[in-house]
Scaffold this active site. Structure first.
Site, PDB file in Angstrom:
ATOM      1  N   GLY A  10       0.824  -1.210  -0.338  1.00  0.00           N
ATOM      2  CA  GLY A  10      -0.245  -0.142   0.214  1.00  0.00           C
ATOM      3  C   GLY A  10       1.027   1.240   0.272  1.00  0.00           C
ATOM      4  O   GLY A  10       1.868   1.349   0.799  1.00  0.00           O
ATOM      5  N   ILE A 126       1.516   2.835   6.921  1.00  0.00           N
ATOM      6  CA  ILE A 126       0.798   4.102   7.614  1.00  0.00           C
ATOM      7  C   ILE A 126       0.267   3.890   8.853  1.00  0.00           C
ATOM      8  O   ILE A 126       0.263   3.909   9.849  1.00  0.00           O
ATOM      9  CB  ILE A 126      -0.740   5.106   6.444  1.00  0.00           C
ATOM     10  N   ASP A 127       0.172   2.378   8.978  1.00  0.00           N
ATOM     11  CA  ASP A 127      -0.489   1.147   9.650  1.00  0.00           C
ATOM     12  C   ASP A 127       0.908   1.615  11.070  1.00  0.00           C
ATOM     13  O   ASP A 127       0.689   1.483  12.612  1.00  0.00           O
ATOM     14  CB  ASP A 127       0.076   0.226   9.789  1.00  0.00           C
ATOM     15  N   MET A 169      -7.823   3.285   9.350  1.00  0.00           N
ATOM     16  CA  MET A 169      -7.687   2.320   8.960  1.00  0.00           C
ATOM     17  C   MET A 169      -6.819   1.115   9.922  1.00  0.00           C
ATOM     18  O   MET A 169      -6.191   2.308  11.227  1.00  0.00           O
ATOM     19  CB  MET A 169      -6.151   2.544   7.778  1.00  0.00           C
ATOM     20  N   HIS A 271      -8.907   5.490   1.672  1.00  0.00           N
ATOM     21  CA  HIS A 271      -7.747   5.943   1.342  1.00  0.00           C
ATOM     22  C   HIS A 271      -7.774   7.217   1.183  1.00  0.00           C
ATOM     23  O   HIS A 271      -6.212   8.015   0.770  1.00  0.00           O
ATOM     24  CB  HIS A 271      -7.428   5.392  -0.103  1.00  0.00           C
TER      25      HIS A 271
END
Ligand code: F6P
Length: 341
Positions: A10, A126-127, A169, A271
């Site tokens: 991603g 981003i996690d 997310m 997103h």
């Protein structure tokens, strides 16, 4: 020396800042040449390349996405994939690869290193769930975007005496939910690490309504109710075995309406959290990762990944980097619970 660079998995704000730093330092300090592989591991697998010189990386520092594009291709899931990668790298005259990615991309990087292909890794997601680094770039940007959304949702929720459930997310780890929920003054934060009960959520939502303020519930897409399953969009799996998540926000919002009789809305940030320009923190971290990654190649430190440890950039083995995910510890959740209800 000729170095290949790719971005996999991603996308994430800051990828271009890494690429820029790698190329600038590699050319200026070491006189290296570069080739960009397009679309993650599909690049070396299918010989998809793009020129990567100082001119190609000018102006990309603040740009979101990745100029190299990305994919979730797994060469270990393709018949003869590794041999094809090896042959293509040889044909391109590539001596070493820098792979910028999360657990899946870096997992492939580790296996390729074991199979004799020299790779250095750069952590991105981003996690923020990679174990060996304190932070990954992209996380700070995502948290800022989610926090701004929560701030905005507070005012409209209050005007209408509504609850708003914000789905963010976070597949296995609830870092974005925890940080944006804390920064945004959420009424409750739900993360994949701890199953929740609808009864608990309802109790907190009702308590907030009694104060004449509106509850904002932040839920990570991977969070699961005790009385149900993880909500997925369908049962398809990608090349790394992941299902597409999403839907827990709407599910929970419907349950809140049923149980409290108050109106509730679900907002899925999706997103939006991954797109657009990186924060200043992420630009600096991504730039430092890029500088240190090309330094690792220069030192022949293959099979390693650059990592943030405190304020310093360290090198860790790809084995350590991909060994386990960094999930939200119980203590961090307990801190946040003070503000629930
Ligand atoms: O791994 C990063 C991430 O943003 C996860 O939080 C999310 O589950 C996933 O990627 C979604 O990816 P995509 O929709 O691009 O397949």
């Amino acid at each position: 020396m000729r170095i290949g660079v790719l971005t996999g998995g991603g996308d994430c704000p800051g990828l271009n800042a890494v690429i820029r730093a790698i190329v600038r330092k590699g050319v200026n300090d070491y006189g290296y040449e570069f080739v960009g592989f397009r679309d993650g591991w599909r690049g070396p697998l299918e010989n998809r390349t793009t020129p990567l010189q100082v001119e190609n990386v000018r102006g990309i520092l603040p740009r979101g996405g990745t100029i190299l594009r990305s994919s979730r291709t797994n060469p270990y899931k393709v018949d003869g994939g590794v041999e094809t990668v090896r042959t293509n790298l040889k044909d391109q005259g590539v001596d070493a690869l820098i792979a910028i990615g999360g657990e899946d991309t870096l997992g492939v990087a580790k296996k390729l290193t074991d199979d004799g292909i020299p790779v250095v890794g750069v952590p991105k997601t981003i996690d923020n769930d990679l174990g060996a680094t304190d932070y990954t770039f992209g996380f700070d940007t995502a948290v800022n975007i989610a926090t701004e959304a929560i701030d905005r949702l507070h005012t409209t929720a209050e005007s209408h005496h509504r609850c708003v459930v914000v789905e963010v997310m976070g597949r296995h780890a609830g870092w974005i939910a925890l940080h944006s929920g804390l920064a945004g003054g959420a009424n409750m934060i739900l993360v994949p690490e701890k199953r929740f009960t609808v009864a608990d959520v309802v109790k907190n939502v009702e308590s907030r309504f009694r104060t004449d303020f509106s509850p904002i519930v932040v839920v990570a897409e991977g969070a699961q109710p005790v009385e149900g399953e993880m909500v997925t969009q369908n049962s398809d799996r990608d090349a790394f075995g992941h299902v597409r998540l999403g839907g827990i926000g709407q599910w929970l919002s419907d349950r809140i309406e049923q149980e409290t009789g108050k109106e509730s809305r679900a907002v899925v940030l999706g997103h939006v959290q991954r797109g657009g320009t990186p924060s200043a923190f992420d630009r600096v971290l991504a730039t430092r990762f890029g500088l240190h990654a090309i330094g690792a190649v220069h030192d022949g430190a293959y099979g390693t990944m650059v990592a943030l440890r405190g304020t310093e950039i360290a090198r860790v083995s790809l084995e350590e980097a991909t060994a386990e995910l960094k999930t939200v510890p119980e203590g961090r959740l307990r801190e946040a619970e003070v503000f629930f209800g």
